[in-house]
Motif scaffolding. Sequence first.
Motif, PDB file in Angstrom:
ATOM      1  N   GLN A 126     -18.360  40.123  17.112  1.00 33.07           N
ATOM      2  CA  GLN A 126     -18.410  38.775  16.561  1.00 33.07           C
ATOM      3  C   GLN A 126     -19.254  38.731  15.294  1.00 33.07           C
ATOM      4  O   GLN A 126     -18.932  38.031  14.340  1.00 33.07           O
TER       5      GLN A 126
ATOM      6  N   ALA B 196     -17.279  39.983  12.428  1.00 23.44           N
ATOM      7  CA  ALA B 196     -16.196  39.124  11.960  1.00 23.44           C
ATOM      8  C   ALA B 196     -16.634  38.256  10.791  1.00 23.44           C
ATOM      9  O   ALA B 196     -15.808  37.834   9.999  1.00 23.44           O
ATOM     10  N   CYS B 197     -17.913  37.954  10.681  1.00 20.95           N
ATOM     11  CA  CYS B 197     -18.388  37.062   9.637  1.00 20.95           C
ATOM     12  C   CYS B 197     -19.125  37.830   8.555  1.00 20.95           C
ATOM     13  O   CYS B 197     -19.647  38.915   8.784  1.00 20.95           O
TER      14      CYS B 197
ATOM     15  N   GLU C 136     -14.153  30.724  11.375  1.00 18.29           N
ATOM     16  CA  GLU C 136     -14.553  31.372  12.634  1.00 18.29           C
ATOM     17  C   GLU C 136     -15.320  30.428  13.558  1.00 18.29           C
ATOM     18  O   GLU C 136     -15.348  30.633  14.778  1.00 18.29           O
TER      19      GLU C 136
ATOM     20  N   CYS D 253     -16.917  31.437   7.645  1.00 20.22           N
ATOM     21  CA  CYS D 253     -18.166  31.709   8.370  1.00 20.22           C
ATOM     22  C   CYS D 253     -19.224  30.635   8.106  1.00 20.22           C
ATOM     23  O   CYS D 253     -20.402  30.950   7.887  1.00 20.22           O
TER      24      CYS D 253
ATOM     25  N   PRO E 295      -8.982  32.608   9.703  1.00 20.74           N
ATOM     26  CA  PRO E 295      -9.916  33.626  10.207  1.00 20.74           C
ATOM     27  C   PRO E 295      -9.229  34.753  10.970  1.00 20.74           C
ATOM     28  O   PRO E 295      -9.786  35.859  11.059  1.00 20.74           O
TER      29      PRO E 295
END
Length: 485
Positions: free
Chosen positions: A223, A226-227, A361, A409, A456
């Motif tokens: 996680q 992801a950003c 996200e 994000c 996203p």
Amino acid sequence: MSVPLLKIGVVLSTMAMITNWMSQTLPSLVGLNTTKLTAAQGGYPDRSIGVLPANPEESWQVYSSAQDSEGRCVCTVVAPQQTMCSRDARTKQLRQLLEKVQNMTQSIQVLDQRTQRDLQYVVKMEDQLRGLETKFRQVEENHKQNIAKQYKAIKAKMAELRPLIPVLEEYKADARLVQQFKEEVQNLTSSLSLLQQEMGAYDYDDLHSRVVSLEERLRACMQKLACGKLTGISDSITIKTSGSRFGSWMTDPLAPEGDTRVWYMDGYHNNRFVREYKSMADFMMSDNFTSHRLPHPWSGTGQVVYNGSIYFNKFQSNMIIKFDFKTSTISKSQRLDNAGYSNTYHYAWGGHSDIDLMVDEGGLWAVYATNQNAGNIVISKLHPLTLHIIQTWTTNHPRRSAGESFMICGTLYVTNGYSGGTKVYYAYHTNSSTYEYIDIVLQNKYSHISMLDYNPRDRALYGWNNGHQILYNVTLFHVIRSEQL
């Protein structure tokens, strides 16, 4: 430059000397300065009647005169001597002298032409030298300015690179964290292998808890991966050319695995029909689609499909509507209090784009402006089920000066325009309630961007550019903060 001028002076002086010599010497050589015939015997004393030979023998003279039988006058005349040696010599000298004068005249003319040409050359060279001197001064000044600019650029670059030092340190820690994960996975794999060979040698519950803990930590790590911070945007990829100048298209970031449906909405007002394409391939290659009729026309191009429903701004209002595609009904509607609408606080391109809905996200967002914030951008995070505002941030960026905007994000990125040269130049970070000015080029291939939204799941920007449906890939700078194990 002084040598050619001296040359011209010498030539002009020589010409003056030659002219003076000719005026004084030529008459004496020809014999035209002393010989005059006076006519005192004829009653005309001291009267000059012409230039004649000084010696009478050189002229015709009457010797005698008489009258013949028929009454005619007969004169005896003594002709001048035929030996004209002295006269012939003067004539020859005169002819030679004239030839010399003619030759000198031609030489003087040639010399004059050369002098004029040299003078023009000198003037031209003088202009060129002055221009060259000016250019040298400009080069010297530009060199000083370039050195100053380069120094400033290097200093700015160092200022940009300095914050990366702690980030690199974080990456070292992240590398150790990943290595530790790898070692734990290897240990668990070995334990499972031994457990398979020796049943009962290890406590199964303890082993299972270790696996679950590792899985949760790996998921948390993913996680974080992801950003990141936007650092680059690729050139646009044209997916299709269709529709009018304005519109929107999108995919659902929360669609189930294998669901690649594309949603297409042409225009920015007075339209209710949403096209559904089964896949991206169908959207690109065919016009086979299913049409959904909304209960109200939409406003602007800020619609978004999220978890099976479409969220849109009702035309001529600040009402947000959630429409469920499965049931073809409105599942929720909610007014966005104080939000401007009907071209009150639109994007720079207009088009009733007062309220822009978007997803990243972190969930569902609304970007708009209010009178209370002097027409500057307001960011609100919405609950996707109730459409209630969870939290709001006010910025200092005028809504009408923005070309388009999108969320990644938790950061709102704003473009400087919609036509011509375009770039992402403003970023507001909701996690710290701070903003910064950035400089990321955004290719504007078709010169009119009327929709720009981030997905996203695809990690891509969807855009509508003057009747062209386009995609941009984005580059994010990831910062993983390690935690105690």
